[in-house]
Design a protein around this motif. Structure first.
Motif, PDB file in Angstrom:
ATOM      1  N   PHE A 257      20.033  -0.532 -11.592  1.00  0.00           N
ATOM      2  CA  PHE A 257      20.052  -0.615 -13.057  1.00  0.00           C
ATOM      3  C   PHE A 257      21.461  -0.961 -13.529  1.00  0.00           C
ATOM      4  O   PHE A 257      22.451  -0.392 -13.038  1.00  0.00           O
ATOM      5  CB  PHE A 257      19.645   0.734 -13.667  1.00  0.00           C
ATOM      6  CG  PHE A 257      18.401   1.332 -13.069  1.00  0.00           C
ATOM      7  CD1 PHE A 257      17.154   1.030 -13.589  1.00  0.00           C
ATOM      8  CD2 PHE A 257      18.490   2.178 -11.961  1.00  0.00           C
ATOM      9  CE1 PHE A 257      16.006   1.564 -13.022  1.00  0.00           C
ATOM     10  CE2 PHE A 257      17.345   2.728 -11.399  1.00  0.00           C
ATOM     11  CZ  PHE A 257      16.101   2.416 -11.924  1.00  0.00           C
ATOM     12  N   GLU A 258      21.559  -1.858 -14.515  1.00  0.00           N
ATOM     13  CA  GLU A 258      22.860  -2.104 -15.118  1.00  0.00           C
ATOM     14  C   GLU A 258      23.212  -0.919 -15.999  1.00  0.00           C
ATOM     15  O   GLU A 258      22.362  -0.401 -16.739  1.00  0.00           O
ATOM     16  CB  GLU A 258      22.866  -3.392 -15.948  1.00  0.00           C
ATOM     17  CG  GLU A 258      24.270  -3.750 -16.417  1.00  0.00           C
ATOM     18  CD  GLU A 258      24.328  -4.969 -17.319  1.00  0.00           C
ATOM     19  OE1 GLU A 258      25.426  -5.253 -17.849  1.00  0.00           O
ATOM     20  OE2 GLU A 258      23.283  -5.628 -17.513  1.00  0.00           O
ATOM     21  N   VAL A 259      24.492  -0.496 -15.928  1.00  0.00           N
ATOM     22  CA  VAL A 259      24.876   0.741 -16.612  1.00  0.00           C
ATOM     23  C   VAL A 259      26.207   0.592 -17.342  1.00  0.00           C
ATOM     24  O   VAL A 259      26.978  -0.350 -17.103  1.00  0.00           O
ATOM     25  CB  VAL A 259      24.993   1.914 -15.605  1.00  0.00           C
ATOM     26  CG1 VAL A 259      23.651   2.213 -14.961  1.00  0.00           C
ATOM     27  CG2 VAL A 259      26.061   1.638 -14.547  1.00  0.00           C
ATOM     28  N   ASN A 260      26.450   1.549 -18.227  1.00  0.00           N
ATOM     29  CA  ASN A 260      27.757   1.731 -18.852  1.00  0.00           C
ATOM     30  C   ASN A 260      28.496   2.831 -18.096  1.00  0.00           C
ATOM     31  O   ASN A 260      27.944   3.912 -17.871  1.00  0.00           O
ATOM     32  CB  ASN A 260      27.600   2.156 -20.318  1.00  0.00           C
ATOM     33  CG  ASN A 260      26.890   1.107 -21.154  1.00  0.00           C
ATOM     34  OD1 ASN A 260      27.304  -0.047 -21.190  1.00  0.00           O
ATOM     35  ND2 ASN A 260      25.818   1.512 -21.835  1.00  0.00           N
ATOM     36  N   VAL A 261      29.739   2.547 -17.684  1.00  0.00           N
ATOM     37  CA  VAL A 261      30.556   3.532 -16.983  1.00  0.00           C
ATOM     38  C   VAL A 261      31.655   3.995 -17.934  1.00  0.00           C
ATOM     39  O   VAL A 261      32.448   3.177 -18.412  1.00  0.00           O
ATOM     40  CB  VAL A 261      31.187   2.933 -15.708  1.00  0.00           C
ATOM     41  CG1 VAL A 261      32.082   3.963 -15.009  1.00  0.00           C
ATOM     42  CG2 VAL A 261      30.095   2.446 -14.751  1.00  0.00           C
ATOM     43  N   PRO A 262      31.728   5.283 -18.234  1.00  0.00           N
ATOM     44  CA  PRO A 262      32.752   5.774 -19.160  1.00  0.00           C
ATOM     45  C   PRO A 262      34.155   5.382 -18.713  1.00  0.00           C
ATOM     46  O   PRO A 262      34.446   5.309 -17.512  1.00  0.00           O
ATOM     47  CB  PRO A 262      32.566   7.298 -19.118  1.00  0.00           C
ATOM     48  CG  PRO A 262      31.152   7.496 -18.684  1.00  0.00           C
ATOM     49  CD  PRO A 262      30.854   6.361 -17.746  1.00  0.00           C
TER      50      PRO A 262
END
Length: 420
Positions: A257-262
């Motif tokens: 899954f494509e994600v947002n990384v903090p």
């Protein structure tokens, strides 16, 4: 050198010739004509006895190598009397610039072609998924990427490529086994020697299998008694699925899954050896870019952070199935291409949420030098081969953080002089 000396002895070359062949810069390497003669001797005195022991007939052997000469245009060659070097430039797209690799024209062609063929071959794909557990969209994506759904012309004589590389490539022992497997394929009459075309790396047919992979993974899915990956669509698709199954594809799991990384979470957490439950990644603040939660059936499964361009591009949480895709072509970009194209085929997914940064254009030789510098400082970069894999990327991130720099986890020109 000992192996090369032993090989010369098998060929009947006197030991006193070794200093000439293996000497330093002062000694001249054999000419191309001399090397061609050594190649023919190697075929007859070294390769042929092993092929014969494997059940290959002399007529098959001679037919396979009739008219075959060394192909000096192939990459990664180490002619007798020379030493291997890291190429200055990167010639293999899978290890180059991510932005260029994910060219919309290319991935759009695979996605559109896959959707069309998903309808054309629906019953075959359904039967394949039932038997092997691999989604049809993934199989179609590989078929499209490898051979343009069978439409790409594969130009090289496989015995010329494999023979050249088995005789004088950086991985000649590996190519020797592939060459012997190719002879076995012809001996069993799976295909005529003259029709065995390959890529510059020796990969064959619509799935682009290496010969040993063909012998292990190719299947006869249409029941005509042949494992025909050159002309049969059912055999091609089923062979791809069988390859993935035998490499550990987990039925029912996604690829990733494509994600947002903090921003506060280090990119040095990347890698298949730093897996966590997907639920744990979510607790660390990683979210899917589409705003949806991770599927419930994935939460207890292991996932891994993947950042192919470091902080210069999209990020992903991938499953073990991603690394099964990577086994098909040992490149993060390749596996990501297949997973993403499969999503477009199956779900009509769009492009990545973030653009790929202008990275990946460094000379391979410069990256290798950077890797060696990191190794001297105790970092594990994998091999110092000029290929920026996950170990290299996260080592760069750790070095940057240690020196008070923002961790980007990707080789950049500004780091060439800094890491020394």
């Amino acid at each position: 050198m000992r192996r090369f000396g032993a090989a010369l002895k098998r060929l009947g070359v006197a030991v006193f010739c070794l200093p000439f062949l293996l000497a330093g810069p002062a000694a001249a390497a054999p000419s191309k004509a001399e090397t061609e003669a050594q190649f023919r001797t190697w075929l007859d005195r070294d390769l042929w006895p092993e092929a014969k022991a494997n059940g290959v007939s002399r007529s098959t052997f001679d037919k396979a190598f009739a008219g075959v000469k060394l192909n000096w245009k192939l990459p990664d060659l180490v002619p007798p009397g020379t030493k291997p070097t890291t190429p200055k430039e990167q010639v293999q797209a899978e290890f180059g610039s991510p932005g260029k690799y994910f060219n919309e024209k290319t991935i759009g062609h695979v996605a559109a072609g896959g959707k069309t063929r998903a309808g054309q071959h629906a019953s075959t794909l359904a039967a394949i998924e039932k038997q092997y557990g691999v989604p049809g969209a993934v199989v179609l994506a590989i078929w499209g990427r490898e051979s343009g759904f069978g439409g790409v012309k594969i130009p090289y004589n496989a015995f010329e490529v494999l023979g050249t590389k088995a005789f004088m490539a950086t991985r000649k022992e590996m190519f020797r086994q592939e060459l012997l497997a190719a002879l076995e394929i012809v001996q069993h009459r799976y295909i005529d020697a003259g029709a065995m075309k390959s890529s510059w790396a020796g990969a064959m047919g619509q799935p682009q299998f290496m010969p040993t992979s063909y012998l292990k993974h190719a299947v006869d899915f249409n029941g005509d008694g042949k494992r025909d990956i050159w002309n049969s669509v059912p055999d091609t698709l089923a062979s791809i699925a069988n390859y993935l199954r035998l490499h550990g594809w987990q039925r029912g799991r996604d690829w990733g899954f494509e994600v947002n990384v903090p921003a506060g979470l280090t990119c040095a957490l990347e890698g298949p050896d730093q897996g966590l439950k997907i639920a744990d990644w979510a607790e660390m603040g990683i979210t899917r870019v589409n705003g949806k939660p991770f599927p419930a059936n994935e939460l207890s499964g292991e996932g891994y952070l993947l950042m192919p361009a470091g902080r210069h591009g999209p990020a992903f949480i991938v499953t073990p199935n991603f690394y099964v895709l990577k086994s098909y072509n040992m490149s993060d970009l390749y596996a990501l291409f297949i997973g993403h194209a499969g999503d477009r085929i199956a779900y009509g997914a769009r492009g990545f949420s973030r653009q790929w940064g202008d990275v990946g254009g460094m000379y391979r030789s410069d990256i290798a030098a950077m890797q060696r510098a990191l190794q001297t400082k105790g970092y594990d970069v994998g091999k110092a081969d000029g290929l920026p894999g996950f170990k290299t990327r996260r080592s760069i991130g750790d070095w940057q953080a240690k020196h008070g720099q923002p961790a980007t986890c990707f080789p950049e020109k500004a780091l060439i002089g800094a890491i020394k």
